[in-house]
Design a protein around this motif. Sequence first.
Motif, PDB file in Angstrom:
ATOM      1  N   ALA A  99       0.840  -1.212   0.000  1.00  0.00           N
ATOM      2  CA  ALA A  99       0.000   0.000   0.000  1.00  0.00           C
ATOM      3  C   ALA A  99       0.870   1.256   0.000  1.00  0.00           C
ATOM      4  O   ALA A  99       0.560   2.240  -0.681  1.00  0.00           O
ATOM      5  N   GLY A 100       1.956   1.229   0.752  1.00  0.00           N
ATOM      6  CA  GLY A 100       2.871   2.374   0.792  1.00  0.00           C
ATOM      7  C   GLY A 100       3.545   2.605  -0.543  1.00  0.00           C
ATOM      8  O   GLY A 100       3.673   3.745  -1.000  1.00  0.00           O
ATOM      9  N   THR A 101       3.967   1.514  -1.182  1.00  0.00           N
ATOM     10  CA  THR A 101       4.587   1.629  -2.506  1.00  0.00           C
ATOM     11  C   THR A 101       3.590   2.182  -3.523  1.00  0.00           C
ATOM     12  O   THR A 101       3.942   3.023  -4.348  1.00  0.00           O
ATOM     13  N   ALA A 102       2.355   1.726  -3.447  1.00  0.00           N
ATOM     14  CA  ALA A 102       1.322   2.211  -4.373  1.00  0.00           C
ATOM     15  C   ALA A 102       1.067   3.705  -4.163  1.00  0.00           C
ATOM     16  O   ALA A 102       0.990   4.472  -5.133  1.00  0.00           O
ATOM     17  N   LEU A 103       0.944   4.130  -2.903  1.00  0.00           N
ATOM     18  CA  LEU A 103       0.701   5.550  -2.619  1.00  0.00           C
ATOM     19  C   LEU A 103       1.903   6.391  -3.035  1.00  0.00           C
ATOM     20  O   LEU A 103       1.738   7.438  -3.680  1.00  0.00           O
ATOM     21  N   ALA A 104       3.109   5.952  -2.706  1.00  0.00           N
ATOM     22  CA  ALA A 104       4.312   6.689  -3.122  1.00  0.00           C
ATOM     23  C   ALA A 104       4.357   6.797  -4.644  1.00  0.00           C
ATOM     24  O   ALA A 104       4.731   7.840  -5.187  1.00  0.00           O
ATOM     25  N   GLY A 105       3.970   5.739  -5.337  1.00  0.00           N
ATOM     26  CA  GLY A 105       3.936   5.761  -6.801  1.00  0.00           C
ATOM     27  C   GLY A 105       2.934   6.769  -7.334  1.00  0.00           C
ATOM     28  O   GLY A 105       3.219   7.494  -8.293  1.00  0.00           O
ATOM     29  N   ASP A 106       1.751   6.825  -6.727  1.00  0.00           N
ATOM     30  CA  ASP A 106       0.743   7.813  -7.140  1.00  0.00           C
ATOM     31  C   ASP A 106       1.274   9.232  -6.971  1.00  0.00           C
ATOM     32  O   ASP A 106       1.076  10.099  -7.839  1.00  0.00           O
ATOM     33  N   LEU A 107       1.958   9.468  -5.861  1.00  0.00           N
ATOM     34  CA  LEU A 107       2.469  10.814  -5.564  1.00  0.00           C
ATOM     35  C   LEU A 107       3.575  11.211  -6.526  1.00  0.00           C
ATOM     36  O   LEU A 107       3.598  12.344  -7.031  1.00  0.00           O
ATOM     37  N   ILE A 108       4.483  10.303  -6.809  1.00  0.00           N
ATOM     38  CA  ILE A 108       5.593  10.644  -7.701  1.00  0.00           C
ATOM     39  C   ILE A 108       5.102  10.791  -9.142  1.00  0.00           C
ATOM     40  O   ILE A 108       5.629  11.600  -9.907  1.00  0.00           O
ATOM     41  N   ARG A 109       4.066  10.036  -9.501  1.00  0.00           N
ATOM     42  CA  ARG A 109       3.527  10.151 -10.870  1.00  0.00           C
ATOM     43  C   ARG A 109       2.961  11.543 -11.137  1.00  0.00           C
ATOM     44  O   ARG A 109       3.224  12.123 -12.196  1.00  0.00           O
ATOM     45  N   VAL A 110       2.204  12.100 -10.183  1.00  0.00           N
ATOM     46  CA  VAL A 110       1.636  13.434 -10.439  1.00  0.00           C
ATOM     47  C   VAL A 110       2.735  14.488 -10.497  1.00  0.00           C
ATOM     48  O   VAL A 110       2.656  15.426 -11.296  1.00  0.00           O
ATOM     49  N   GLN A 111       3.775  14.325  -9.686  1.00  0.00           N
ATOM     50  CA  GLN A 111       4.870  15.288  -9.729  1.00  0.00           C
ATOM     51  C   GLN A 111       5.712  15.109 -10.987  1.00  0.00           C
ATOM     52  O   GLN A 111       6.148  16.094 -11.587  1.00  0.00           O
ATOM     53  N   ARG A 113       4.641  14.088 -13.871  1.00  0.00           N
ATOM     54  CA  ARG A 113       3.876  14.657 -14.993  1.00  0.00           C
ATOM     55  C   ARG A 113       4.063  16.169 -15.055  1.00  0.00           C
ATOM     56  O   ARG A 113       4.222  16.747 -16.134  1.00  0.00           O
ATOM     57  N   ARG A 114       4.056  16.824 -13.902  1.00  0.00           N
ATOM     58  CA  ARG A 114       4.228  18.287 -13.872  1.00  0.00           C
ATOM     59  C   ARG A 114       5.618  18.664 -14.398  1.00  0.00           C
ATOM     60  O   ARG A 114       5.768  19.582 -15.198  1.00  0.00           O
ATOM     61  N   VAL A 115       6.649  17.946 -13.950  1.00  0.00           N
ATOM     62  CA  VAL A 115       8.015  18.217 -14.423  1.00  0.00           C
ATOM     63  C   VAL A 115       8.114  17.936 -15.920  1.00  0.00           C
ATOM     64  O   VAL A 115       8.699  18.732 -16.663  1.00  0.00           O
ATOM     65  N   ALA A 116       7.529  16.842 -16.372  1.00  0.00           N
ATOM     66  CA  ALA A 116       7.576  16.493 -17.796  1.00  0.00           C
ATOM     67  C   ALA A 116       6.896  17.567 -18.650  1.00  0.00           C
ATOM     68  O   ALA A 116       7.396  17.921 -19.722  1.00  0.00           O
ATOM     69  N   ARG A 117       5.757  18.090 -18.177  1.00  0.00           N
ATOM     70  CA  ARG A 117       5.079  19.172 -18.925  1.00  0.00           C
ATOM     71  C   ARG A 117       5.944  20.417 -19.001  1.00  0.00           C
ATOM     72  O   ARG A 117       6.035  21.067 -20.041  1.00  0.00           O
ATOM     73  N   ALA A 118       6.596  20.763 -17.896  1.00  0.00           N
ATOM     74  CA  ALA A 118       7.463  21.950 -17.887  1.00  0.00           C
ATOM     75  C   ALA A 118       8.630  21.750 -18.849  1.00  0.00           C
ATOM     76  O   ALA A 118       9.001  22.670 -19.589  1.00  0.00           O
ATOM     77  N   LEU A 119       9.212  20.565 -18.858  1.00  0.00           N
ATOM     78  CA  LEU A 119      10.322  20.282 -19.774  1.00  0.00           C
ATOM     79  C   LEU A 119       9.849  20.254 -21.224  1.00  0.00           C
ATOM     80  O   LEU A 119      10.550  20.741 -22.119  1.00  0.00           O
ATOM     81  N   ALA A 120       8.662  19.715 -21.473  1.00  0.00           N
ATOM     82  CA  ALA A 120       8.117  19.686 -22.834  1.00  0.00           C
ATOM     83  C   ALA A 120       7.885  21.102 -23.353  1.00  0.00           C
ATOM     84  O   ALA A 120       8.139  21.390 -24.526  1.00  0.00           O
ATOM     85  N   ASN A 121       7.431  21.993 -22.473  1.00  0.00           N
ATOM     86  CA  ASN A 121       7.246  23.394 -22.876  1.00  0.00           C
ATOM     87  C   ASN A 121       8.577  24.027 -23.262  1.00  0.00           C
ATOM     88  O   ASN A 121       8.640  24.825 -24.196  1.00  0.00           O
ATOM     89  N   LEU A 122       9.634  23.672 -22.544  1.00  0.00           N
ATOM     90  CA  LEU A 122      10.963  24.195 -22.878  1.00  0.00           C
ATOM     91  C   LEU A 122      11.404  23.696 -24.245  1.00  0.00           C
ATOM     92  O   LEU A 122      11.882  24.462 -25.076  1.00  0.00           O
ATOM     93  N   GLY A 138       6.817  27.000 -16.228  1.00  0.00           N
ATOM     94  CA  GLY A 138       6.179  25.778 -16.702  1.00  0.00           C
ATOM     95  C   GLY A 138       5.694  24.877 -15.578  1.00  0.00           C
ATOM     96  O   GLY A 138       4.794  24.056 -15.775  1.00  0.00           O
ATOM     97  N   MET A 139       6.261  25.015 -14.407  1.00  0.00           N
ATOM     98  CA  MET A 139       5.847  24.219 -13.249  1.00  0.00           C
ATOM     99  C   MET A 139       4.575  24.782 -12.606  1.00  0.00           C
ATOM    100  O   MET A 139       3.889  24.091 -11.870  1.00  0.00           O
ATOM    101  N   ILE A 140       4.267  26.031 -12.902  1.00  0.00           N
ATOM    102  CA  ILE A 140       3.090  26.696 -12.334  1.00  0.00           C
ATOM    103  C   ILE A 140       1.866  26.293 -13.144  1.00  0.00           C
ATOM    104  O   ILE A 140       1.928  26.139 -14.363  1.00  0.00           O
TER     105      ILE A 140
END
Length: 160
Positions: A99-111, A113-122, A138-140
Motif C-alpha cells: 500500500a505504501g509503494t502504491a501511494l508513493a507511486g501515485d504521488l511521484i507520478r503526479v509530480q 507529470r508536472r516536471v515532464a510538462r514543464a520540460l516539454a514546454n521548454l 512551466g511548473m506553475i
Amino acid sequence: MPAGESGDDLIELLFFAYRDFVGDPDRILAQYGFGRAHHRVLHFVDRYPGLTIAELLDILRITKQSLNRVLKDLIGQDYITQKTGTSDRRQRLLFCTSAGTALAGDLIRVQSRRVARALANLEAGRAMPPSAESFLFGMIEPEERAAVRRLMARRVRSAA
C-alpha cells in the motif's frame, strides 16, 4: 544569468512552482489524512528500502519527535513496516508495504507529470527561450501563470 532573470525573480518563481509542485500530492494525501511530512517519509522509504531511522532523520533534517509522529501514522495504517537490523538489533529498518509503494507511486507520478510538462514546454519553445525562469513558469498551473506575471510586473513597476 540570462537577460530578464534576477536571483530575486527566480526565488519568487520557485515559491510559486513549489506551491503547485507539492499541491498535486497534497490533494491526494488529504484523502488519507496525511500531509507533506508523510509524503517525504514515504518518498525516501520507498526509494531506499531498508533505510534506518537515523538515515531518514539525516535526510529530512527533522526532529526524532516529528519523525516518530509521522511514522506512527504510516506504520499504524500499514503504509510502512519496520524490521530489526540484522547486524545491529538496535536499528530499525524501514520498508514500504504494498500500500505504501502504491501511494508513493501515485504521488511521484503526479509530480513527474508536472516536471515532464514543464520540460516539454521548454523543448517546444512555446513558453520562452529555455531558461530556469521558463522552466519554473512551466511548473506553475497554466491558469495561474498570467496572475503570477502580473504580480511580478507590479513589483518591477513599483520599484521603478
